[in-house]
Design an enzyme around this catalytic site. Structure first.
Site: not given
Length: 568
Positions: A127, A130, A133
């Site tokens: 993933k 974004h 985080h």
């Protein structure tokens, strides 16, 4: 270099030992909030009044009357209910300040034995990173930097999400819907697309979930094809993450993901059962807590044999205790995991693992209408945020300093833009929620990184102009004759103490608050007291004070992971 506060505490102790022969709370000296009440103060007399059975002001007077001779203090006063206020000699300050640059602070009074392990960032493999985080990454990195500054041995660990149900889903999605061309161009983006598609398709097709469970089981059992694909997902993901980490000047000592602890988990289950800490409940292995512990039961192993996050984190603790000598183990995650870590730490202590565990939780970053979710597809990629911040910085530089070379503009914009993003987060109390707002995140005025970086660049510009006139701060005799010089000088001594408090509370925003105050104080000094127009002795003294302010700003910004620039 001994901290001024510690020098004053030692002098206080000398006076106290000569006066009292009972066990007392030790004196703590700190900077005064208002310079009308001295430079430093202690509430020692107030907190020991009951034990000594005397009025605080009487105790304070006794201490002052018996205070040892020294070269530090100009005068001592009693204020309010019994505060003891210290005024430092200007001569002492002028001799002390140049040491800030040349000598490291003496933190030997802190217990730094053992290792500080910080667990932070921890993205899920396959993933994209974004802005959800961002907080764990920059808060964890700042805490790591602060503890290293204090002299601790620190291990920064990126506890990757590289094991679990998502890999069964990815393997199924990879075989059903992979766009090979897109996978080669943007592997992590294609993995994300596959994952989101699986989630949507499985809502109407439960068979997909069963297929994913089977593929996950094969992976966990060591199936060569699934293991190879799983490793490929990890390698490609880490390649992308490391580009962002490098750009943000963030490094890790270890990248131990959940898979690293998989083989330890059966041992954890056995230990808990053997010690009677866990028990079987409806086929699952569960730890039940006493009523006063106010915690829900923790499932350690599901009925189907699958392990859970609690099992993984206990295995992780076991590994860390055997590999390191923990001074403390810190976990930097959002507030939603508070109950989880309370359970894990409680179980660890039941096992006799009495280490210093801390969950450094922070408030969520969210849109005004809800949290980020890969499944909903409403996330802003971290790379996109950084790009936009740098682009805005370029616009500002183009407007204010168009004469810079393209290379200079690029380098400065990168430092300013990324610094702005980090500081927008780190300058806030970590437990506060942050409503994501592009304009706020990328603001370039007020209490922001660009303002601090501008102050640093202003100091470097002043030094260049002085050098053009034939003046440097080398061999300057520092003198303090103005109130603003004194205020700035005293403030420059405070970074080590602020760093200690930031470490104790795990709050990098205390560093940010200090740096903002320092920048404001320096700019007030700069705007009110001429430097280059003064006669040589004063010019060189103020140039040295300016240089020291720049060095402290640089050091403090480095604790937040923000790079300075010489021009803006």
């Amino acid at each position: 270099m001994k901290l001024i506060e510690k020098m004053l505490e030692e002098l206080l102790m000398d006076s106290i030992k000569n006066l009292y022969n009972v066990e007392l709370k030790e004196p703590v000296v700190q900077r005064t909030a208002n310079d009308n009440f001295g430079d430093f103060q202690t509430n020692f007399a107030m907190i020991n009044a009951k034990v000594l059975k005397k009025a605080p002001r009487m105790i304070a007077q006794e201490i002052i009357d018996n205070f040892p001779e020294n070269d530090i203090i100009e005068k001592i006063e009693i204020a309010g209910p019994g505060f003891i206020n210290f005024y430092v000699k200007d001569v002492f300050l002028t001799e002390y300040l140049p040491k800030i640059e040349k000598e490291n602070p003496d933190f030997s009074f802190i217990d730094r034995e053992g290792d500080v392990i910080i667990d932070y960032s921890s993205p899920n493999i396959a993933k994209p990173m974004h802005i959800g985080h961002l907080r764990s990454t920059v808060i964890g990195d700042a805490i790591k930097r602060i503890y290293r500054y204090l002299g601790y041995n620190v291990i920064g660990d990126n506890h990757l999400g590289d094991w679990g149900t998502q890999f069964g889903k990815l393997i199924v999605g990879y075989r059903l819907w992979l766009d090979k061309e897109n996978y080669e161009k943007d592997p992590i983006g294609e993995m994300e697309r596959i994952y989101v598609k699986f989630e949507k398709e499985s809502e109407n097709n439960p068979d997909l979930l069963e297929e994913a469970r089977q593929e996950l089981k094969k992976l966990q059992d060591g199936d060569p094809e699934n293991r190879k694909l799983w490793q490929e997902f990890i390698d490609l993901s880490l390649k992308e993450y490391n580009k962002i980490y490098k750009r943000m000047d963030i490094e890790f000592d270890t990248y131990y993901g959940e898979s690293h602890y998989h083989n330890i988990m059966p041992e954890i289950v056995k230990m808990l059962l053997d010690k009677g800490i866990a028990t079987y409940s409806e086929g699952a292995v569960v730890v039940f807590f006493d009523e006063e512990e106010n915690l829900p039961p923790a499932i350690i192993q599901k009925k189907d044999g699958a392990f859970l996050y609690a099992t993984s984190d206990l295995a992780c603790i076991k590994f860390r205790r055997e590999t390191y000598n923990p001074n403390r183990i810190l976990y930097v995650t959002d507030e939603r995991q508070q109950t989880h870590f309370k359970q894990v730490f409680n179980i660890a202590r039941k096992l006799g693992w009495d280490d210093n565990y801390q969950h450094i939780w922070f408030g969520l970053m969210r849109f005004a209408d809800g949290v980020f979710s890969t499944r909903k597809g409403n996330v802003i990629k971290l790379e996109e945020l950084l790009d936009k911040a740098v682009e805005k910085a370029k616009e500002i530089i183009e407007e204010k300093n168009p004469g810079l070379s393209p290379e200079e503009k690029e380098e400065i914009a990168e430092a300013i833009g990324i610094g702005a993003v980090k500081y927008a987060d780190l300058s806030q109390n970590r437990i506060s929620h942050i409503i994501f707002d592009w304009d706020k995140m990328l603001a370039f005025d007020g209490n922001t990184a660009p303002y601090l970086l501008y102050t640093y660049a202003r100091i470097q510009s002043l030094k260049r102009k002085a050098e053009e006139k034939g003046y440097t701060f080398e061999n300057a005799n520092l003198k303090i004759t103005e109130k603003l010089e004194r205020k700035l000088g005293l403030l420059l001594t405070q970074l080590p103490i602020v760093a200690i408090r930031a470490a104790e509370d795990y709050k990098p925003n205390l560093i940010a608050d200090y740096l903002f105050e320092l920048a404001q104080t320096y700019n007030s000094f700069y705007n009110n007291l001429p430097v280059l127009k003064e006669e040589e002795e004063t010019l060189k003294s103020r140039l040295l004070l300016s240089h020291l302010a720049g060095e402290v700003l640089k050091r403090g910004l480095d604790l937040l992971g923000i790079r300075v620039v010489d021009k803006m």
